[in-house]
Design a protein around this motif. Structure first.
Motif, short mmCIF file in Angstrom:
data_model
loop_
_atom_site.label_atom_id
_atom_site.label_comp_id
_atom_site.label_asym_id
_atom_site.label_seq_id
_atom_site.Cartn_x
_atom_site.Cartn_y
_atom_site.Cartn_z
N GLU A 69 0.86 -1.18 0.00
CA GLU A 69 0.00 0.00 0.00
C GLU A 69 0.89 1.23 0.00
O GLU A 69 1.87 1.30 0.74
CB GLU A 69 -0.92 0.00 1.23
CG GLU A 69 -1.95 -1.09 1.18
CD GLU A 69 -3.02 -0.96 2.26
OE1 GLU A 69 -3.15 0.12 2.88
OE2 GLU A 69 -3.72 -1.95 2.49
N GLY A 70 0.56 2.19 -0.84
CA GLY A 70 1.38 3.38 -0.91
C GLY A 70 0.91 4.34 -1.98
O GLY A 70 -0.07 4.09 -2.69
N TYR A 71 1.65 5.40 -2.10
CA TYR A 71 1.29 6.52 -2.96
C TYR A 71 2.10 6.52 -4.26
O TYR A 71 3.22 6.04 -4.31
CB TYR A 71 1.53 7.84 -2.23
CG TYR A 71 0.65 8.00 -1.02
CD1 TYR A 71 -0.61 8.56 -1.13
CD2 TYR A 71 1.08 7.58 0.24
CE1 TYR A 71 -1.43 8.70 -0.02
CE2 TYR A 71 0.26 7.71 1.35
CZ TYR A 71 -0.98 8.27 1.22
OH TYR A 71 -1.80 8.40 2.32
N LEU A 73 3.25 9.45 -7.21
CA LEU A 73 3.34 10.90 -7.38
C LEU A 73 2.63 11.29 -8.68
O LEU A 73 3.17 11.10 -9.77
CB LEU A 73 4.80 11.35 -7.42
CG LEU A 73 5.58 11.10 -6.13
CD1 LEU A 73 7.06 11.43 -6.34
CD2 LEU A 73 4.99 11.91 -4.99
N VAL A 112 -3.76 13.32 -5.15
CA VAL A 112 -3.31 12.10 -4.46
C VAL A 112 -3.70 10.89 -5.30
O VAL A 112 -4.82 10.83 -5.82
CB VAL A 112 -3.98 11.98 -3.06
CG1 VAL A 112 -3.57 10.70 -2.36
CG2 VAL A 112 -3.68 13.19 -2.20
N VAL A 113 -2.78 9.93 -5.42
CA VAL A 113 -3.06 8.64 -6.04
C VAL A 113 -2.45 7.59 -5.12
O VAL A 113 -1.30 7.71 -4.71
CB VAL A 113 -2.43 8.51 -7.45
CG1 VAL A 113 -2.65 7.12 -8.02
CG2 VAL A 113 -2.99 9.57 -8.38
N PHE A 114 -3.25 6.57 -4.78
CA PHE A 114 -2.69 5.52 -3.93
C PHE A 114 -3.29 4.16 -4.23
O PHE A 114 -4.38 4.03 -4.76
CB PHE A 114 -2.83 5.86 -2.44
CG PHE A 114 -4.23 5.89 -1.90
CD1 PHE A 114 -4.87 4.74 -1.46
CD2 PHE A 114 -4.91 7.10 -1.80
CE1 PHE A 114 -6.15 4.78 -0.94
CE2 PHE A 114 -6.19 7.15 -1.28
CZ PHE A 114 -6.81 5.98 -0.85
N SER A 116 -4.27 0.50 -2.31
CA SER A 116 -4.61 0.01 -0.98
C SER A 116 -5.49 -1.22 -1.11
O SER A 116 -5.96 -1.55 -2.20
CB SER A 116 -5.35 1.11 -0.20
OG SER A 116 -5.71 0.67 1.09
N ILE A 122 -5.52 3.90 4.11
CA ILE A 122 -4.29 3.37 3.55
C ILE A 122 -3.32 3.13 4.68
O ILE A 122 -3.18 3.97 5.58
CB ILE A 122 -3.69 4.33 2.49
CG1 ILE A 122 -2.41 3.75 1.92
CG2 ILE A 122 -3.48 5.70 3.05
CD1 ILE A 122 -1.89 4.49 0.71
N GLU A 124 0.28 2.67 4.75
CA GLU A 124 1.47 2.75 3.91
C GLU A 124 2.50 1.70 4.33
O GLU A 124 2.82 1.57 5.51
CB GLU A 124 2.08 4.15 3.98
CG GLU A 124 3.04 4.41 2.87
CD GLU A 124 3.39 5.88 2.72
OE1 GLU A 124 4.12 6.19 1.79
OE2 GLU A 124 2.92 6.70 3.53
N ASN A 137 -6.96 4.57 -6.05
CA ASN A 137 -7.81 5.71 -5.73
C ASN A 137 -7.13 6.99 -6.20
O ASN A 137 -5.96 7.20 -5.92
CB ASN A 137 -8.06 5.76 -4.22
CG ASN A 137 -9.45 6.23 -3.88
OD1 ASN A 137 -10.22 6.65 -4.72
ND2 ASN A 137 -9.78 6.16 -2.60
#
Length: 173
Positions: A69-71, A73, A112-114, A116, A122, A124, A137
């Motif tokens: 799970e994470g972001y 850029l 924001v884009v992530f 999960s 989320i 992370e 998302n």
């Protein structure tokens, strides 16, 4: 105290023979006061054998695989998606299809884009390991819309072609 009036128009574009669609969502403030709105677009895009579990699905962004799970850029990467190749703990286990998808944002990137296992939160660094729920998302946050003003969000959603290059997997939308 004044009523808020927002008109939303959703348009889907599809060309014959293309493996993608373009979704444009437009908001127009038809009221008399400024409005701050946030827009979220999330997807549970099971890849591979739909109806079975999503255990082989991992995230990707250009040039890298995302197993936790994470972001992402959104100003650096223009696209992301899922690919059914299994995570590093699952290599050699199960049959994975290698199918991939993508969502590309243009021209207005999300804030924001992530990835999960849950739409609502989320964690992370937590492995993407839910047997039946993987999500991507996209969030556009706190957008000011003055009276008479419009704002649109455009994404392309479709199939991606995975190709093995060198020592890693590159996903090319």
């Amino acid at each position: 105290g004044a009523p808020v009036r927002i008109l939303m128009t959703r348009t889907l574009f599809k060309k014959a023979g293309e493996d993608s669609v373009i979704l444009k969502v437009e908001y127009k403030n038809t009221g008399k006061s400024p409005v701050i709105l946030s827009y979220a677009l999330g997807d549970e895009p099971w890849i591979g054998n739909f109806g079975e579990f999503s255990s082989g699905d991992v995230g990707w962004a250009p040039g890298r695989i995302i197993e936790r799970e994470g972001y992402v850029l959104p100003t650096k990467d223009r696209a992301a998606g899922f690919v059914d190749i299994g995570n590093s703990r699952e290599k050699g286990r199960g049959q994975f299809t290698g199918y991939a998808n993508f969502i590309e944002w243009s021209p207005n990137p999300p804030d924001v884009v992530f990835f999960s296992d849950n739409f609502a939160k989320i964690e992370e660094g937590k492995p993407l390991d839910s047997p039946d729920n993987r999500i991507i998302n996209l969030l556009w946050l706190n957008q000011l819309l003055s009276p008479g003003e419009s704002m649109s969000y455009t994404v392309t959603i479709g199939m991606a072609t995975p190709s093995v290059a060198g020592s890693g997997t590159k996903i090319l939308p």
